[in-house]
Design an enzyme around this catalytic site. Sequence first.
Site, mmCIF file in Angstrom:
data_model
loop_
_atom_site.group_PDB
_atom_site.id
_atom_site.type_symbol
_atom_site.label_atom_id
_atom_site.label_comp_id
_atom_site.label_asym_id
_atom_site.label_seq_id
_atom_site.Cartn_x
_atom_site.Cartn_y
_atom_site.Cartn_z
ATOM 1 N N TRP A 158 -3.825 -1.527 -1.250
ATOM 2 C CA TRP A 158 -3.781 -2.766 -2.035
ATOM 3 C C TRP A 158 -4.201 -3.832 -1.040
ATOM 4 C CZ3 TRP A 158 -3.196 -4.816 -6.736
ATOM 5 C CH2 TRP A 158 -2.759 -6.128 -6.852
ATOM 6 N N CYS A 183 0.868 -1.175 0.000
ATOM 7 C CA CYS A 183 0.000 0.000 0.000
ATOM 8 C C CYS A 183 0.906 1.226 0.000
ATOM 9 C CB CYS A 183 -0.852 0.046 1.254
ATOM 10 S SG CYS A 183 -1.818 -1.438 1.525
ATOM 11 N N LYS A 233 -1.963 -6.385 -19.542
ATOM 12 C CA LYS A 233 -1.603 -6.970 -18.244
ATOM 13 C C LYS A 233 -2.635 -8.009 -17.801
ATOM 14 C CE LYS A 233 0.740 -7.637 -14.530
ATOM 15 N NZ LYS A 233 1.827 -8.586 -14.710
ATOM 16 N N GLU A 284 8.767 -21.108 -18.769
ATOM 17 C CA GLU A 284 8.602 -19.739 -18.294
ATOM 18 C C GLU A 284 9.725 -18.855 -18.853
ATOM 19 O OE1 GLU A 284 6.413 -17.998 -17.197
ATOM 20 O OE2 GLU A 284 7.351 -16.301 -16.222
ATOM 21 N N LYS A 315 9.142 -15.543 -21.231
ATOM 22 C CA LYS A 315 9.634 -14.204 -20.874
ATOM 23 C C LYS A 315 10.410 -13.603 -22.037
ATOM 24 C CE LYS A 315 7.689 -13.573 -18.250
ATOM 25 N NZ LYS A 315 6.740 -13.967 -17.267
HETATM 26 C C1 F6R Z 1 3.261 -13.417 -18.922
HETATM 27 C C2 F6R Z 1 2.033 -13.127 -18.219
HETATM 28 C C3 F6R Z 1 0.796 -13.824 -18.650
HETATM 29 C C4 F6R Z 1 -0.129 -14.070 -17.460
HETATM 30 C C5 F6R Z 1 -1.479 -14.626 -17.943
HETATM 31 C C6 F6R Z 1 -2.390 -14.955 -16.780
HETATM 32 O O1 F6R Z 1 4.352 -12.740 -18.375
HETATM 33 O O2 F6R Z 1 2.007 -12.318 -17.326
HETATM 34 O O3 F6R Z 1 1.063 -15.000 -19.324
HETATM 35 O O4 F6R Z 1 0.496 -14.971 -16.594
HETATM 36 O O5 F6R Z 1 -2.102 -13.689 -18.758
HETATM 37 O O6 F6R Z 1 -2.663 -13.830 -16.017
HETATM 38 P P1 F6R Z 1 -3.222 -13.954 -14.560
HETATM 39 O O7 F6R Z 1 -2.169 -14.597 -13.726
HETATM 40 O O8 F6R Z 1 -3.523 -12.554 -14.128
HETATM 41 O O9 F6R Z 1 -4.447 -14.806 -14.623
#
Ligand code: F6R
Length: 607
Positions: free
Chosen positions: A74, A2, A602, A480, A484
Amino acid sequence: MCGIVGYIGKRVAIPILVDGLKKLEYRGYDSAGVAVLDCEKIVVSKSVGKLVALEEELGQSYSQSCIGIGHTRWATHGRPSQVNAHPHCDCKQDFVVVHNGIIENYLELKDMLIEKGHKFASETDTEVLAHLLEAYYEGDLEGAVRNVLKTIRGSYAMVVLRRQDPNKLVAARKDSPMVVGLGDGEFFVASDITAILNYTRKVYILDDGEMVVITEDGVKVFDFEGNPRAKEVYDVKWDAVAAEKGGYEHFMLKEIHEQPKALKDTMLGRLEDEKVVLQEVDLTLEELAQINKVYIVACGTAWHAGLVGKTLIERWAHLPVEVDIASEFRYRSPLVDDHTLVVVVSQSGETADTLAALREAKNRGARVVAVTNVVGSTVSREAHDVIFTWAGPEIAVASTKAYTTQLEGMVLLGLYLSQVKGTLPKERIAEIITALRKIPAQVQELLDQSSLIKELAESFAKVENTFFIGRSLDWAVAMEGSLKLKEISYIHAEAYAAGELKHGTLALITEATPVIALATQRDVYEKTISNVKEVKARDAKVIGLTYKGNTSMAKSVDHVIYIPETMDELSPILTVIPLQLLSYYVSVARGCDVDKPRNLAKSVTVE
Ligand code: F6R
C-alpha cells in the site's frame, strides 16, 4: 499499511508466500513481490497490481527454494510501480528486505548513503534499510540489523534475508504488527495471523521493540539491545475470516479501532516542537501572499472534514475559505483564478466529482493541494502538492479512520499556512502541537468506553428519525455523525446548526424524538445549551456530548458522553468517535449489512 510474510522450512517457499500475501491483500494491493534464495543468489519477482499479476509473473516454473520473504504494498513513499514494489535489495544484492511502516528519517539517511556511493533503484523509504545493512554489516547479520534499528526513526515491521545466511530470517517491529508462526520444523513471520493460519495456529505475537531470529532450528526473540526475551505461545482460536478482520466482527469496527494508530502515523515526521513540517507541500511566503481565497472541495465525509478545515484555516491563517461539494463546484462557475488555493480532500483519490473539480480548478489557474489516503491515486498525481493521510486501506464503505486523519490533515494544513504567513505566534503553534500529540491516546480512551455506547445504541435500534445538533465545529461533526447513522443503519438523521432549529425544524421535535447534542465548543457552549433546552421543552430525548470536567450538561440532557479535554479546534477528532461507534452498534442491532450498506460503493468513480 502493507502486508509482509516470510517462510523458512522444508517446503517450497513461493506458494506459501503467495498464499500468505493473498490473505494480507486487504492491507494493501497496489503491487506485490517475493524474494527467495536460489543457488546462492537472491531472486526477486515483483509486479504491479493485485496478486494475480504476481502469480502470472511467477508462472509455474518458479524457484523451489525453501526460504523467502514477500510483500503486498500500500504505497506510502513512492507511487505504485514495479521498481517501488518490495522486496528491496542493497547494491550488491546481498541483503533483501520487506517492510511495513514509515521510516521517518529516510531522506537524510538516503543522502548519507548516496554520498558513500550507494546506488538507489526506487523512491521508497524501505530501500534505505537494505543499503544501511550493507553499510553496517561486519560479519554478523543480527548485529547489523540492531545497528540499523538504532539509526532509523519511524514505525516498522521488517524482515531481512541475507544471501550468505541461507538458513536465517531476521525480523523486527516497532509500531507495526508482526507475528511469528511456529510450525513443525518450519517457521513463518507475517503482518498478521491470517497469513499463516493455513499452516499453524501456534504463534508468538511480537511486541514493540522486539527482534526475532528465525532459523530451521527455532525462533529466538530479543530486545533491540540483543537481550533474550521469553515469549508465550499464543494458540489462535479464530477462524480465517475473523482473523482478516483482526478478530473484529466487521471491517468498520476494526477501522474504528485502528484510528489511534492511523492518527499517530499521519503525524509521524510532521511535527516538531514549534513547527509543522510538510515536506510534500511547497508554498512560499511570496506564493501565499498572492492567495486571496481558499476553496475546499470534496464529497461526503471528506466534505465534512473540509467544513472543519474552513474554521481552522480562517482562524489560524486568516484566509477566507469556502467549502464546496465537488459535484456543485464545477457547475457553478466558481470565482477561481491564479490567486486561489484549492484544497481537494479525498480518501480514495479517485472520486469522479472531486477529480473533475480539481481539473476545473487547475484549468482556471489555481494552485491545488490534495489531502488523500492513496499514494498514486489520480488526485495525488494531478494535484500540485499532496498531504497524504496514513490511514492505510479503508475497506468498509462507511469512512471512519479516513475522516479522522483528514481532520488531522486539515489541522496540519491550517498550521502550515499560518506558519508560512506568520499569523500565529510560535507559542500558540507549540500549544496546538502538544495537544495534537495527545489525540491518539485520547481516541483510545474513547474506544475503551465502547461498551457504554453499545448500551445506548440498543435504545436507538427502533428509531426512524433523529437529529444531530451543534454549533461551530460541533455542527460540522454533527453532519458527519448523521451521515454515518443514515448510511449504515438507514435511520433518517438530520444535522442542524443548533441555532437554526427554531427557524422551522423544531416543528418536527416531538415526545421522545432522539436528539444528539454536541457541545464541545466553549465559546458557544451556553448558546448550545439554550437550544438543548428548546428541544427538551418539547420532550425530546437528548444525548449530550461535552468535554470531561463539564458537569453542567448533565442537568439539561438525558445522558452525557464525555470527550477527553482538548483544544476546541481539535475536538472534532474526538467527538466523532462515539458517533461512529453509535452508528456501528445501531446498524448491528438493526441487522444491517454494516460494511456494505445498500446502494453504496466505496469509491464513486462516476459522476
Ligand atoms: C461516507 C463516505 C463517502 C465518501 C465520499 C468521498 O462514509 O465514505 O461519503 O467520503 O464518497 O470519497 P473519497 O473520500 O474517496 O473521495
